[in-house]
Design a protein around this motif. Sequence first.
Motif, PDB file in Angstrom:
ATOM      1  N   LEU A  35       5.887  -0.472   1.881  1.00  0.00           N
ATOM      2  CA  LEU A  35       4.882  -0.106   1.120  1.00  0.00           C
ATOM      3  C   LEU A  35       4.629   1.211   0.381  1.00  0.00           C
ATOM      4  N   ASN A  54       3.364  -2.947  -3.286  1.00  0.00           N
ATOM      5  CA  ASN A  54       3.231  -3.785  -1.974  1.00  0.00           C
ATOM      6  C   ASN A  54       4.588  -4.740  -2.004  1.00  0.00           C
ATOM      7  N   ARG A 112      -4.024  -5.364   6.436  1.00  0.00           N
ATOM      8  CA  ARG A 112      -3.326  -6.549   6.059  1.00  0.00           C
ATOM      9  C   ARG A 112      -4.044  -7.765   6.451  1.00  0.00           C
TER      10      ARG A 112
END
Length: 125
Positions: A53, A104, A38
């Motif tokens: 996710l 995402n 991330r």
Amino acid sequence: PAREGTFHRGSGLNLTSGQYTAPVAGFYTFAATLHIVRREQQQKGQPCRGNRLRVLICVQSHCQHNSNLETVSWLESGGDLFTISVTGVLYLQAGQYASVFVDNAAGSPLTIQSGSDFSAILLGV
């Protein structure tokens, strides 16, 4: 395949496109393991867009149909590095392809790290 410990056998995997094309019709076992970083933490006070996710292996890029494999992970707020895997069996016709997709909804940009993998093995026709 240039790295030690990795291999590439057969003509079905296209390393440029990231697609595996079935040379013959049959049942294939697929596996993908992604190491994800991330890149930015969400700022305090910003609305949360979720921390979900999804990683999918889809046939012919049709991820909305039932011909896909899927796993869902909830990203914890404390970490920057995650590993997520998906595995299963799909039936492909000769010439059909499968590839990995990442959905995402984590609210932060993500980067797939080297060392991630994607494999396909013909189980039988």
